[in-house]
Design an enzyme around this catalytic site. Sequence first.
Site, PDB file in Angstrom:
ATOM      1  N   HIS A  80      46.506  52.692  46.241  1.00  0.00           N
ATOM      2  CA  HIS A  80      45.348  51.889  46.637  1.00  0.00           C
ATOM      3  C   HIS A  80      44.665  52.531  47.843  1.00  0.00           C
ATOM      4  O   HIS A  80      45.284  52.670  48.903  1.00  0.00           O
ATOM      5  CB  HIS A  80      45.792  50.459  46.984  1.00  0.00           C
ATOM      6  CG  HIS A  80      46.240  49.687  45.779  1.00  0.00           C
ATOM      7  ND1 HIS A  80      45.561  48.584  45.323  1.00  0.00           N
ATOM      8  CD2 HIS A  80      47.262  49.882  44.922  1.00  0.00           C
ATOM      9  CE1 HIS A  80      46.167  48.120  44.242  1.00  0.00           C
ATOM     10  NE2 HIS A  80      47.204  48.887  43.976  1.00  0.00           N
ATOM     11  N   GLN A  84      45.962  44.709  40.835  1.00  0.00           N
ATOM     12  CA  GLN A  84      46.818  45.448  39.894  1.00  0.00           C
ATOM     13  C   GLN A  84      47.656  44.520  39.017  1.00  0.00           C
ATOM     14  O   GLN A  84      47.870  44.787  37.840  1.00  0.00           O
ATOM     15  CB  GLN A  84      47.704  46.411  40.691  1.00  0.00           C
ATOM     16  CG  GLN A  84      48.463  47.394  39.813  1.00  0.00           C
ATOM     17  CD  GLN A  84      49.285  48.375  40.620  1.00  0.00           C
ATOM     18  OE1 GLN A  84      48.882  48.778  41.720  1.00  0.00           O
ATOM     19  NE2 GLN A  84      50.416  48.786  40.094  1.00  0.00           N
ATOM     20  N   CYS A 141      42.555  51.308  49.707  1.00  0.00           N
ATOM     21  CA  CYS A 141      42.433  50.388  50.845  1.00  0.00           C
ATOM     22  C   CYS A 141      43.689  50.396  51.710  1.00  0.00           C
ATOM     23  O   CYS A 141      43.666  49.933  52.851  1.00  0.00           O
ATOM     24  CB  CYS A 141      42.096  48.968  50.374  1.00  0.00           C
ATOM     25  SG  CYS A 141      43.400  48.176  49.439  1.00  0.00           S
ATOM     26  N   HIS A 178      38.497  44.852  48.779  1.00  0.00           N
ATOM     27  CA  HIS A 178      37.745  45.786  49.621  1.00  0.00           C
ATOM     28  C   HIS A 178      36.716  46.590  48.839  1.00  0.00           C
ATOM     29  O   HIS A 178      35.983  47.381  49.423  1.00  0.00           O
ATOM     30  CB  HIS A 178      38.718  46.762  50.315  1.00  0.00           C
ATOM     31  CG  HIS A 178      39.749  46.090  51.164  1.00  0.00           C
ATOM     32  ND1 HIS A 178      41.007  45.789  50.703  1.00  0.00           N
ATOM     33  CD2 HIS A 178      39.689  45.633  52.434  1.00  0.00           C
ATOM     34  CE1 HIS A 178      41.698  45.186  51.667  1.00  0.00           C
ATOM     35  NE2 HIS A 178      40.921  45.071  52.713  1.00  0.00           N
TER      36      HIS A 178
HETATM   37  N1  LIG Z   1      48.576  41.896  45.405  1.00  0.00           N
HETATM   38  C1  LIG Z   1      47.593  42.796  45.524  1.00  0.00           C
HETATM   39  N2  LIG Z   1      47.039  42.986  46.725  1.00  0.00           N
HETATM   40  C2  LIG Z   1      46.067  43.914  46.818  1.00  0.00           C
HETATM   41  C3  LIG Z   1      45.611  44.668  45.745  1.00  0.00           C
HETATM   42  N3  LIG Z   1      44.641  45.498  46.193  1.00  0.00           N
HETATM   43  C4  LIG Z   1      44.515  45.250  47.515  1.00  0.00           C
HETATM   44  N4  LIG Z   1      45.374  44.292  47.906  1.00  0.00           N
HETATM   45  C5  LIG Z   1      45.654  43.653  49.205  1.00  0.00           C
HETATM   46  O1  LIG Z   1      44.767  42.604  49.465  1.00  0.00           O
HETATM   47  C6  LIG Z   1      45.071  42.165  50.769  1.00  0.00           C
HETATM   48  C7  LIG Z   1      43.888  41.509  51.440  1.00  0.00           C
HETATM   49  O2  LIG Z   1      44.383  41.032  52.646  1.00  0.00           O
HETATM   50  P1  LIG Z   1      43.499  40.529  53.883  1.00  0.00           P
HETATM   51  O3  LIG Z   1      44.426  40.287  55.033  1.00  0.00           O
HETATM   52  O4  LIG Z   1      42.621  39.419  53.421  1.00  0.00           O
HETATM   53  O5  LIG Z   1      42.555  41.778  54.133  1.00  0.00           O
HETATM   54  P2  LIG Z   1      42.619  42.867  55.294  1.00  0.00           P
HETATM   55  O6  LIG Z   1      42.508  42.215  56.627  1.00  0.00           O
HETATM   56  O7  LIG Z   1      41.575  43.900  54.978  1.00  0.00           O
HETATM   57  O8  LIG Z   1      44.100  43.432  55.117  1.00  0.00           O
HETATM   58  P3  LIG Z   1      44.726  44.854  55.444  1.00  0.00           P
HETATM   59  O9  LIG Z   1      44.507  45.733  54.224  1.00  0.00           O
HETATM   60  O10 LIG Z   1      46.192  44.587  55.668  1.00  0.00           O
HETATM   61  O11 LIG Z   1      44.034  45.417  56.644  1.00  0.00           O
HETATM   62  C8  LIG Z   1      45.624  43.390  51.478  1.00  0.00           C
HETATM   63  O12 LIG Z   1      46.977  43.123  51.795  1.00  0.00           O
HETATM   64  C9  LIG Z   1      45.535  44.493  50.420  1.00  0.00           C
HETATM   65  O13 LIG Z   1      46.582  45.453  50.529  1.00  0.00           O
HETATM   66  C10 LIG Z   1      46.228  44.440  44.481  1.00  0.00           C
HETATM   67  O14 LIG Z   1      45.888  45.046  43.467  1.00  0.00           O
HETATM   68  N5  LIG Z   1      47.209  43.495  44.426  1.00  0.00           N
HETATM   69 ZN   LIG Z   2      41.896  46.506  48.813  1.00  0.00          ZN
END
Ligand SMILES: Nc1nc2c(ncn2[C@@H]2O[C@H](COP(=O)(O)OP(=O)(O)OP(=O)(O)O)[C@@H](O)[C@H]2O)c(=O)[nH]1
Ligand SMILES: [Zn+2]
Length: 199
Positions: A157, A129, A159, A91
């Site tokens: 995070h 991470q 996000c 993000h």
């Molecule tokens: N494993 C991991 N996941 C991360 C990290 N930073 C962000 N994320 C995750 O990356 C994922 C991307 O998922 P997507 O479903 O493609 O994106 P999205 O629709 O924006 O997902 P949501 O955040 O659940 O709304 C999310 O679950 C985030 O929480 C990290 O450092 N490690």
């Molecule tokens: Zn993120």
Amino acid sequence: MKSYEKIEQYDTEITEALADNYRVIIENLGEDVTREGLEKTPERVAKAMQYLTHGYGLDPLEILKSAMFIEDHQQMIVVKDIEVYSMCEHHMLPFFGKAHVAYIPNGKIVGLSKIPRVVDAFARRMQVQERLTDQIKNCIQDALNPLGVAVVIEAQHMCMQMRGIQKQNSVTTTSSFTGAFEKDKTRKEFISLVSNKLS
Ligand SMILES: Nc1nc2c(ncn2[C@@H]2O[C@H](COP(=O)(O)OP(=O)(O)OP(=O)(O)O)[C@@H](O)[C@H]2O)c(=O)[nH]1
Ligand SMILES: [Zn+2]
């Protein structure tokens, strides 16, 4: 200035190219990029983003190699509570927290400040991470060939806080260990040394 020190100057061409793009982004978000408060924002963001990703221009292995000393000390060295500011690659929103790093030397030690410098060199990139944790561990292992390395990162995070699932208090802990830290006793000693910070 040493090759790994933080950037104070920004490449004009890259800054302009980024600013042009941010001008479009701001407009696409529904704002008037010519109004006074936003006029300089594309350039500011261009520089801010270059700063937040300046780790790409750093060589973490070189950072460690620049201050290694021969020393016959075989006890655990722990540097804890290292502030981490990184950016999630999904993000492009910040994640931030603390890193705790330990190693057990095997003939060579490293200048203490170089450990937070290595953390920063990897953190100031687009990251997840887990990879950040592994990269720090691997770099120390490769540079020093110690008896073991341990890295724990606790981070929040944005996000997951400002958007998406909106969980304000969740903290993610990742860990990575080599050598002696794969043994229960050593790992427990490390965890207990940093445990006041691990909940
Ligand atoms: N494993 C991991 N996941 C991360 C990290 N930073 C962000 N994320 C995750 O990356 C994922 C991307 O998922 P997507 O479903 O493609 O994106 P999205 O629709 O924006 O997902 P949501 O955040 O659940 O709304 C999310 O679950 C985030 O929480 C990290 O450092 N490690
Ligand atoms: Zn993120």
